[in-house]
Design an enzyme around this catalytic site. Structure first.
Site, PDB file in Angstrom:
ATOM      1  N   HIS A  76       0.665  -1.042   0.231  1.00 17.35           N
ATOM      2  CA  HIS A  76      -0.021   0.034  -0.055  1.00 17.35           C
ATOM      3  C   HIS A  76       0.862   1.297  -0.064  1.00 17.35           C
ATOM      4  CE1 HIS A  76      -3.923  -1.873   0.622  1.00 17.35           C
ATOM      5  NE2 HIS A  76      -3.225  -3.019   1.305  1.00 17.35           N
ATOM      6  N   ASN A 149     -10.313  -2.617   2.686  1.00 17.05           N
ATOM      7  CA  ASN A 149     -10.064  -2.601   1.293  1.00 17.05           C
ATOM      8  C   ASN A 149     -11.376  -2.360   0.307  1.00 17.05           C
ATOM      9  OD1 ASN A 149      -7.216  -3.068   1.446  1.00 17.05           O
ATOM     10  ND2 ASN A 149      -7.281  -5.612   1.158  1.00 17.05           N
ATOM     11  N   HIS A 340      -3.658   0.831  12.031  1.00 13.42           N
ATOM     12  CA  HIS A 340      -3.569  -0.270  12.806  1.00 13.42           C
ATOM     13  C   HIS A 340      -4.817  -1.030  13.192  1.00 13.42           C
ATOM     14  CE1 HIS A 340      -1.968  -3.227  15.554  1.00 13.42           C
ATOM     15  NE2 HIS A 340      -1.691  -2.693  16.734  1.00 13.42           N
TER      16      HIS A 340
HETATM   17  C1  HEM Z   1      -1.962 -10.935   7.370  1.00 11.07           C
HETATM   18  C2  HEM Z   1      -2.325 -10.178   6.351  1.00 11.07           C
HETATM   19  C3  HEM Z   1      -1.784  -8.756   6.312  1.00 11.07           C
HETATM   20  C4  HEM Z   1      -0.785  -8.132   6.714  1.00 11.07           C
HETATM   21  C5  HEM Z   1       0.612  -8.866   7.499  1.00 11.07           C
HETATM   22  C6  HEM Z   1      -0.616  -6.818   6.236  1.00 11.07           C
HETATM   23  C7  HEM Z   1       0.374  -5.807   6.519  1.00 11.07           C
HETATM   24  C8  HEM Z   1       0.367  -4.626   6.130  1.00 11.07           C
HETATM   25  C9  HEM Z   1       1.486  -3.848   6.383  1.00 11.07           C
HETATM   26  C10 HEM Z   1       2.935  -4.203   6.813  1.00 11.07           C
HETATM   27  C11 HEM Z   1       1.215  -2.435   5.773  1.00 11.07           C
HETATM   28  C12 HEM Z   1       1.883  -1.124   5.740  1.00 11.07           C
HETATM   29  C13 HEM Z   1       1.508  -0.501   6.966  1.00 11.07           C
HETATM   30  C14 HEM Z   1       2.388   1.060   7.089  1.00 11.07           C
HETATM   31  O1  HEM Z   1       3.561   0.757   6.712  1.00 11.07           O
HETATM   32  O2  HEM Z   1       1.727   1.615   7.852  1.00 11.07           O
HETATM   33  C15 HEM Z   1      -0.159  -2.656   5.532  1.00 11.07           C
HETATM   34  C16 HEM Z   1      -0.911  -1.605   4.948  1.00 11.07           C
HETATM   35  C17 HEM Z   1      -2.271  -1.817   4.582  1.00 11.07           C
HETATM   36  N1  HEM Z   1      -3.036  -2.860   4.818  1.00 11.07           N
HETATM   37 FE1  HEM Z   1      -2.367  -4.797   5.400  1.00 11.07          FE
HETATM   38  N2  HEM Z   1      -1.828  -6.534   5.753  1.00 11.07           N
HETATM   39  C18 HEM Z   1      -2.676  -7.617   5.753  1.00 11.07           C
HETATM   40  C19 HEM Z   1      -3.775  -7.943   5.281  1.00 11.07           C
HETATM   41  C20 HEM Z   1      -4.603  -6.762   4.589  1.00 11.07           C
HETATM   42  C21 HEM Z   1      -5.926  -6.920   4.621  1.00 11.07           C
HETATM   43  C22 HEM Z   1      -6.730  -8.311   4.883  1.00 11.07           C
HETATM   44  C23 HEM Z   1      -6.319  -5.731   4.287  1.00 11.07           C
HETATM   45  C24 HEM Z   1      -7.747  -5.213   4.123  1.00 11.07           C
HETATM   46  C25 HEM Z   1      -8.769  -5.662   4.904  1.00 11.07           C
HETATM   47  C26 HEM Z   1      -5.459  -4.884   4.541  1.00 11.07           C
HETATM   48  C27 HEM Z   1      -5.407  -3.368   4.161  1.00 11.07           C
HETATM   49  C28 HEM Z   1      -4.313  -2.590   4.319  1.00 11.07           C
HETATM   50  C29 HEM Z   1      -4.385  -1.176   4.066  1.00 11.07           C
HETATM   51  C30 HEM Z   1      -5.542  -0.333   3.646  1.00 11.07           C
HETATM   52  C31 HEM Z   1      -3.268  -0.393   4.326  1.00 11.07           C
HETATM   53  C32 HEM Z   1      -2.692   0.800   3.849  1.00 11.07           C
HETATM   54  C33 HEM Z   1      -2.975   1.765   5.361  1.00 11.07           C
HETATM   55  C34 HEM Z   1      -2.316   3.199   4.936  1.00 11.07           C
HETATM   56  O3  HEM Z   1      -3.106   3.707   4.004  1.00 11.07           O
HETATM   57  O4  HEM Z   1      -1.373   3.503   5.354  1.00 11.07           O
HETATM   58  N3  HEM Z   1      -4.315  -5.341   4.941  1.00 11.07           N
HETATM   59  N4  HEM Z   1      -0.808  -4.090   5.721  1.00 11.07           N
END
Ligand code: HEM
Length: 744
Positions: A76, A149, A340
């Site tokens: 992202h 999402n 988070h």
């Molecule tokens: C085990 C599954 C997942 C892991 C380990 C994971 C991990 C991460 C990580 C490491 C980031 C970067 C965060 C940052 O640097 O601030 C991120 C961002 C994000 N994740 Fe996940 N994610 C997972 C599944 C999902 C799922 C299922 C969704 C949706 C429901 C999702 C939605 C998002 C969104 C929207 C962001 C961006 C947040 C922003 O705009 O700063 N992720 N995710």
């Protein structure tokens, strides 16, 4: 009272005020506040001599510059954000104690960040990808983050596979190709070896993965969360965002071209809409399952590859989100914001979804490195508007000056402060779910139906949507170089829907058995190869879903009643009929659409001699940047446009992309010159006949193409045009192959 305890719609804005800097009328200084006399020349030993180490002004400036970059998000990375507020419609006290969901008069400030998943920070907006939809609610009880999402399910069921799916979709390790694209071997290799992906694959191959605008996407929390009421009763809850502008998408050809025309297409769209006062709005929806009913359905609500069909449990709309302010500074706000899933407030709790459980670890962990230490909650965009008091201390970049004599609890020397709240004073209380189990490293049997909801999604799509899915799969798999990967994805599709598999296979040279046992044959082939590569998450029994189709899954049934904020190109050159232009423009403006004058010339002179300032030069803007095109009359203007290949391409491409078109007076001839006509046009009609044999009468028979060759009733023309723009596209052109016929 703590000075951060601000409430209401503007609470976060006031909170940010103490961190804002504006240089208006001020002198340039160093970071130490020393005024800088000369910012153009470094300190040297003589006019032509070397620069002196002593130059602390030069060194401070260069050192800061050298350290400007921080790591981009591991996923992202590409995104854009906006401020706004949330208001609940009615008290949700029956279900949750969450303070911001109790009283319709409470407004809660929010910050939302939209994103793509796979691409780097500088990648294109219109890639085929899932979109992130992350919302930070600055509530009076602390920060609540809904990190969702625009697709309601995910690729995998267990967090332990997240690094694998992301490594597979990111550019390949040897050459870092391709950027922001899933159309490559490693991604599809992961897919065929991970059959639980199949439901999500249907969504990402649909037009949902190329949204027209962030403002026209749904949002989903994906996992089940919990609502807990004052009596301690729990409901599983799925969160939804429903856009009031409807759910609309680009078409693939347009998305590809926009990648070059305007890589910032979605970022710009969000920014411009908010600047223009067309504030994006979503209704907040919930689907609720009483705790004790969890196992009553044909899906496990803890499985993140499943939806709850809206026909089974309707989405109850409980409030509204409005985005009404652009950030002051992209880095300070949009880049440094840290969401988070573990940021929950009393009344909202987590579920045992194994994907959610892993995410609970991941976000804080990744932000420690991305934002450089444990104090990023103090950054202006992240800090809570509710008071923060605890004994956490020190660390890199600590801002807070803790004045207490103690930093432990319990203490007597600090008067016992800060006190534990207990539940009576609003302390967070975890739902007391009973757990009595053996430790196991296994997948629940209730998670093993990998196909039935993929089939439900496919069955729920319109004919055009299905065709787009087939084409997307052909495109993606057509870019896969390894034959067994292509074949095995088709084998999986055969278990989703035979017709789908056949249509994809035909385009990429894969096989589907024609012996009546296609699905079983495909599964046998997969099983044999899954054995070789140690695949353990095998599909189990397909469970009959309560519905065979769900209207909510198709964009064909979305809201189509407004042209608000749609961009309409008015294509004109010198000699344009100013009256025709202004009349239709007025109707568009009245409908809150955004007319944009596009011309090969920087200034357009109307037939009556009035000079109009061009908004966009034709060479800088294809019709992919617009939702619709109007060509007003004026002999000279129409002749110039007919002689201009770019203008004809502009018009014909808008037609190809199924957009609404209108023309008045001689503008009609520009449409004819762009070869816009129904397939059977023979030119034997009474209308005006162009050199290619097409006629204005045949134009009028086309859906969503409106012409007034005599410019008689321009108001009626404008109104019809506005109604067609609200429909978003006229996909009947694709069904009748008209859109394919026009040379682009
Ligand atoms: C085990 C599954 C997942 C892991 C380990 C994971 C991990 C991460 C990580 C490491 C980031 C970067 C965060 C940052 O640097 O601030 C991120 C961002 C994000 N994740 Fe996940 N994610 C997972 C599944 C999902 C799922 C299922 C969704 C949706 C429901 C999702 C939605 C998002 C969104 C929207 C962001 C961006 C947040 C922003 O705009 O700063 N992720 N995710």
């Amino acid at each position: 009272m703590d000075d951060r305890d601000k409430s209401g719609i503007d609470g976060k804005n006031q909170d940010l005020e103490r961190s804002r800097e504006a240089p208006d009328g001020e002198f340039l200084t160093t970071n130490q506040g020393v005024r800088v006399a000369d910012n153009q020349n470094s300190l040297k030993a003589g006019e032509r001599g070397p620069t002196l180490m002593e130059d602390f002004i030069l060194r401070e400036k260069i050192t800061h510059f050298d350290h400007e970059r921080i790591p981009e998000r591991v996923v992202h990375a590409r995104g854009s954000g906006a401020h706004g507020y949330f208001q609940v419609y009615d008290s949700m006290a029956d279900y949750t104690t969450a303070g911001f969901l109790q009283d319709p008069s409470t407004t809660t400030p929010v910050f939302v960040r939209f994103s793509t998943v796979a691409g780097s920070r500088g990648s294109l907006d219109t890639a085929r990808d899932v979109r992130g939809f992350a919302t930070k609610f600055y509530t009076q009880e602390g920060v609540f983050d809904l990190v969702g999402n625009n697709i309601p399910v995910f690729f995998i069921q267990d967090a332990i596979k997240f690094p694998d799916v992301i490594h597979a979709v990111k550019p390949e390790p040897r050459n870092e190709i391709p950027q922001a694209a899933s159309a490559h071997d490693t991604f599809w290799d992961f897919v065929w070896l991970t059959p639980e992906c199949m439901h999500m694959i249907m969504w990402v191959m649909s037009d949902r993965a190329i949204p027209r605008s962030y403002r026209m996407m749904e949002g989903f929390g994906v996992h089940s969360y919990r609502f807990i009421n004052a009596k301690g009763k729990s409901h599983l809850v799925k969160f939804h965002w429903k856009p009031l502008l409807g759910v609309h998408s680009l078409v693939w050809d347009e998305a590809v071209k926009l990648g070059g025309q305007d890589a910032d297409f979605h970022r710009r769209d969000l920014w411009e809409a908010i600047e223009a006062g067309a504030y994006p709005e979503w209704e907040f929806g919930v689907q609720l399952i009483p705790e004790e009913d969890q196992l009553k359905y044909a899906f496990d609500p803890l499985d993140p590859t499943k939806i709850i069909p809206e026909e089974v449990i309707p989405v109850r709309r409980i409030g509204k989100l409005t985005l009404n302010r652009n950030p002051d500074n992209f880095f300070a706000e949009t880049e440094q914001v840290a969401f988070h899933v573990g940021n929950v407030v009393p009344g909202i709790d987590l579920s045992n979804d194994p994907l959610l459980q892993g995410r609970l670890f991941s976000y804080l962990d990744t932000q420690l490195i991305r934002l450089g230490g444990p104090n990023f909650h103090e950054l202006p965009i992240n800090r809570s508007v509710a008071p923060v008091h605890n004994n956490q201390r020190d660390g890199f970049m600590r801002h807070t000056v803790n004045t207490a004599p103690t930093s432990y609890q319990p203490n007597s020397l600090g008067g016992g402060c800060p006190f534990q709240a207990g539940t009576t004073n609003g302390g967070y209380h975890t739902f007391g779910e009973r757990i009595d189990a053996q430790k196991i490293r296994e997948r629940s049997d209730s998670f093993r139906d990998h196909f039935s909801q993929a089939t439900l999604f496919w069955n729920s799509q319109s004919q055009v949507e299905q065709e787009h899915i087939v084409k997307a799969l052909r495109f993606e798999l057509g870019k896969v170089m390894t034959p067994h990967v292509r074949q095995h994805v088709v084998d999986l599709l055969t278990n989703v829907d035979l017709d789908l598999a056949r249509r994809v296979a035909e385009g990429i040279g894969a096989e589907v058995s024609s012996n009546g046992r296609a699905a079983a044959d495909a599964m046998k082939r997969l099983e044999a190869d899954w054995d070789k590569f140690g695949v353990t998450s095998r599909p189990g029994k397909v469970r009959k879903q309560a519905v065979e189709r769900s209207e909510a899954l198709s964009m064909a049934h979305t809201i189509k009643d407004t042209a608000r904020s749609r961009k309409v190109a008015i294509l004109a050159a010198n000699g344009v009929d100013g009256e025709q232009l202004e009349t239709v423009k007025a109707t568009l403006t009245e409908a809150e659409a955004v007319p944009v004058l596009v011309s090969p010339l920087p200034t357009v002179k109307t037939s009556s001699g009035k000079a109009l300032q061009t908004d966009k030069l034709l060479m800088t803007a294809g019709s992919v940047n617009f939702d619709a095109v109007f060509v007003p009359g004026g002999k000279e203007s129409a002749a110039a446009l007919q002689a201009d290949a770019d203008a004809l391409h502009f018009v014909s491409e808008a037609f190809k992309h199924c957009k609404a078109l209108a023309a008045s007076g001689e503008g009609t001839e520009v449409l004819l010159a762009a070869n816009i006509a129904p397939p059977s046009t023979s030119g034997k009609t009474n209308g005006h006949r162009a050199t290619n044999g097409h006629s204005t009468t045949s134009l009028a028979s086309l859906g969503s193409v409106f012409v007034e060759p005599k410019a008689a009733d321009l108001k009626a023309l404008g109104k019809q045009f506005v109604r067609a723009i609200a429909q978003h596209r006229d996909f009947s052109r694709e069904e009748t192959k008209q859109a394919m016929r026009v040379p682009a």
